[in-house]
Design an enzyme around this catalytic site. Structure first.
Site, PDB file in Angstrom:
ATOM      1  N   HIS A 168       0.872  -1.199   0.000  1.00 30.28           N
ATOM      2  CA  HIS A 168       0.000   0.000   0.000  1.00 30.28           C
ATOM      3  C   HIS A 168       0.897   1.234   0.000  1.00 30.28           C
ATOM      4  O   HIS A 168       1.544   1.543   1.001  1.00 30.28           O
ATOM      5  CB  HIS A 168      -0.919   0.015   1.236  1.00 30.28           C
ATOM      6  CG  HIS A 168      -1.858   1.184   1.250  1.00 30.28           C
ATOM      7  ND1 HIS A 168      -3.219   1.032   1.376  1.00 30.28           N
ATOM      8  CD2 HIS A 168      -1.656   2.517   1.143  1.00 30.28           C
ATOM      9  CE1 HIS A 168      -3.796   2.224   1.350  1.00 30.28           C
ATOM     10  NE2 HIS A 168      -2.874   3.148   1.207  1.00 30.28           N
ATOM     11  N   ASP A 187       1.538   2.638   3.466  1.00 31.16           N
ATOM     12  CA  ASP A 187       0.697   3.821   3.303  1.00 31.16           C
ATOM     13  C   ASP A 187       1.540   5.089   3.351  1.00 31.16           C
ATOM     14  O   ASP A 187       1.072   6.136   3.791  1.00 31.16           O
ATOM     15  CB  ASP A 187      -0.428   3.862   4.353  1.00 31.16           C
ATOM     16  CG  ASP A 187      -1.501   4.886   3.995  1.00 31.16           C
ATOM     17  OD1 ASP A 187      -1.581   5.282   2.819  1.00 31.16           O
ATOM     18  OD2 ASP A 187      -2.236   5.299   4.907  1.00 31.16           O
ATOM     19  N   LYS A 225      -9.195  -0.039  -5.874  1.00 27.31           N
ATOM     20  CA  LYS A 225      -9.219   0.609  -4.567  1.00 27.31           C
ATOM     21  C   LYS A 225     -10.556   1.292  -4.346  1.00 27.31           C
ATOM     22  O   LYS A 225     -11.025   2.066  -5.185  1.00 27.31           O
ATOM     23  CB  LYS A 225      -8.092   1.654  -4.481  1.00 27.31           C
ATOM     24  CG  LYS A 225      -8.029   2.409  -3.160  1.00 27.31           C
ATOM     25  CD  LYS A 225      -7.613   1.526  -2.009  1.00 27.31           C
ATOM     26  CE  LYS A 225      -7.780   2.223  -0.656  1.00 27.31           C
ATOM     27  NZ  LYS A 225      -6.677   3.116  -0.315  1.00 27.31           N
ATOM     28  N   HIS A 257     -10.332   1.365   1.765  1.00 25.32           N
ATOM     29  CA  HIS A 257     -10.144   2.353   2.837  1.00 25.32           C
ATOM     30  C   HIS A 257     -11.384   2.240   3.711  1.00 25.32           C
ATOM     31  O   HIS A 257     -12.450   2.727   3.347  1.00 25.32           O
ATOM     32  CB  HIS A 257      -9.984   3.768   2.267  1.00 25.32           C
ATOM     33  CG  HIS A 257      -9.702   4.785   3.328  1.00 25.32           C
ATOM     34  ND1 HIS A 257      -8.485   5.424   3.455  1.00 25.32           N
ATOM     35  CD2 HIS A 257     -10.469   5.243   4.358  1.00 25.32           C
ATOM     36  CE1 HIS A 257      -8.519   6.241   4.495  1.00 25.32           C
ATOM     37  NE2 HIS A 257      -9.714   6.151   5.065  1.00 25.32           N
ATOM     38  N   HIS A 292      -4.495  -0.535   5.851  1.00 29.48           N
ATOM     39  CA  HIS A 292      -4.011   0.273   6.985  1.00 29.48           C
ATOM     40  C   HIS A 292      -4.940   0.216   8.194  1.00 29.48           C
ATOM     41  O   HIS A 292      -5.473   1.235   8.624  1.00 29.48           O
ATOM     42  CB  HIS A 292      -3.733   1.724   6.563  1.00 29.48           C
ATOM     43  CG  HIS A 292      -4.763   2.373   5.670  1.00 29.48           C
ATOM     44  ND1 HIS A 292      -6.112   2.359   5.951  1.00 29.48           N
ATOM     45  CD2 HIS A 292      -4.629   3.039   4.492  1.00 29.48           C
ATOM     46  CE1 HIS A 292      -6.746   3.009   4.992  1.00 29.48           C
ATOM     47  NE2 HIS A 292      -5.876   3.418   4.100  1.00 29.48           N
ATOM     48  N   HIS A 317       1.551   5.433  -1.683  1.00 29.38           N
ATOM     49  CA  HIS A 317       1.215   6.617  -2.487  1.00 29.38           C
ATOM     50  C   HIS A 317       2.503   7.197  -3.056  1.00 29.38           C
ATOM     51  O   HIS A 317       3.409   7.561  -2.291  1.00 29.38           O
ATOM     52  CB  HIS A 317       0.516   7.679  -1.628  1.00 29.38           C
ATOM     53  CG  HIS A 317      -0.752   7.189  -1.015  1.00 29.38           C
ATOM     54  ND1 HIS A 317      -1.974   7.324  -1.631  1.00 29.38           N
ATOM     55  CD2 HIS A 317      -0.983   6.510   0.126  1.00 29.38           C
ATOM     56  CE1 HIS A 317      -2.908   6.766  -0.877  1.00 29.38           C
ATOM     57  NE2 HIS A 317      -2.344   6.262   0.205  1.00 29.38           N
TER      58      HIS A 317
END
Ligand code: NCD
Ligand code: ZN
Length: 346
Positions: free
Chosen positions: A14, A248, A100, A137, A175, A16
């Site tokens: 995971h 994350d 996602k 999420h 997460h 970004h």
């Protein structure tokens, strides 16, 4: 000779990476630590087609550098109107690894997210059929639910009923931050797993809020009370195969974090493995780090395990207060601290 710890080459399930200059700045940190990463699609505009994912994958490879064998695993961002056939084609072509789900309004760049999970029933049916993982999420977004309760309420109101309607859907709850999620995933079937960040294993809400507000520890889902952190630590200490590494890591420029309305996200990519190693050592379970970082994830995703190893040395690592080669002024997780372990260069 320094004490060393050698583990299978790990992956980050995971991540970004952003785009443009920020991508160029942050991608090498992850490429140095991890062989593969599941790349989040919450760009502006979000990644909603296989073509956009393929183009983004090329930009990531370029940013990782010519000497890197880093492999970005791409995801599509689910919207109320996304085309199920586009998703299926992207999966079958090997461009998309997963989709996602951001509930609309849950976090950074989630304004295009799903407003009601029933609107994507057709997509979920196709994903269940082809075995494509759904990454979630897991927070409700209604204003009446306290931000510290949003993950727990999501399990009851959204995730449980969705799993009942799509019993074959393969799900990663991303997460996780609560004992409720640990228990939900542990007790669930083989088709649900969870990622755990380095920071949620180390911080609780006091670290963020007591004695002054620390914006660089603000992320979503927000860190909860201590007993929840302890539940996350307890489950990884058992080596449970349904829980695996997902940083994350979510970089934001310092001015966007230290602001009257600061962005959510902790930039942990430069120190991820060192931070997990610190935690696993504290827990007396360093023997589980290799599988947590390099085996549980690929097994759930039905991907091959990485060949080769990486080595950490117990020589100590001083984390800079700021990482700023390009004027972005990024503050990494553990800024200004000293960690025991240091990833050696290969
Ligand atoms: C992420 C981001 O900045 O993109 N922020 C965060 O706090 N984790 C989005 C997300 O994963 O929620
Ligand atoms: Zn994220």
């Amino acid at each position: 000779m320094a004490e060393t710890l050698t583990i299978r080459r790990p992956d980050d399930w995971h991540l970004h990476l952003r785009d443009g200059d920020m991508l160029k700045l942050v991608a090498p940190y992850t490429a140095r630590q991890f062989r593969r990463a599941i790349v989040m699609p919450n760009l502006v505009p979000p990644i909603t087609t296989a073509a956009a994912a393929a183009a983004y994958r090329e930009r990531i490879r370029a940013a990782a550098g010519p000497d890197s064998d880093f492999e970005p695993l791409m995801t599509a961002y689910l919207t109320d109107t996304i085309d199920p056939q586009e998703i299926a084609r992207g999966f079958e072509a090997g461009i998309l690894t997963a989709c996602k789900l951001y509930p609309a309004g849950a976090t950074t760049n989630s304004q295009s997210g799903v407003t009601d999970i029933r609107k994507i029933d057709a997509v979920l049916a196709v994903m269940a059929q082809i075995g494509m993982p759904l990454l979630i999420h897991g927070e409700v977004t209604t204003a009446d639910i306290d931000i510290f309760d949003r993950e727990r309420v999501f399990l009851e109101r959204i995730l449980g009923p969705t799993m009942d309607r799509f019993p074959d859907l393969r799900i990663v709850l991303e997460h996780i931050t609560t004992s409720d999620s640990v228990e939900f995933v542990r007790a669930g079937g083989e088709n649900i797993a969870a990622t755990i960040t380095a920071h949620h294993l180390r911080i609780d809400r006091n670290d963020m809020l007591a004695g002054g507000i620390r914006p660089h520890l603000y992320c979503l889902p927000v860190a909860k009370r201590r007993q929840h952190k302890e539940a996350l630590r307890a489950i990884v200490a058992t080596g449970h195969p349904k829980f695996f590494l997902g940083t994350d890591s979510a970089p934001h420029a310092r001015c966007d974090k230290e602001s009257a309305c600061g962005c959510a996200g902790i930039f942990s990519a430069p120190v991820a493995l060192e931070s997990y190693a610190e935690t696993f050592e504290e827990l007396g379970c360093l023997e589980h780090l290799s599988a947590f970082a390099g085996e549980h994830g690929p097994r759930f995703y039905r991907l091959p395990l990485n060949e080769g190893t990486v080595t950490l040395e117990r020589t100590g690592l001083d984390i800079p207060v700021r990482i700023d080669p390009d004027g972005q002024q990024l503050t990494p997780f553990h800024a200004g601290e000293r960690l025991n372990w240091r990833l050696t260069d290969r």
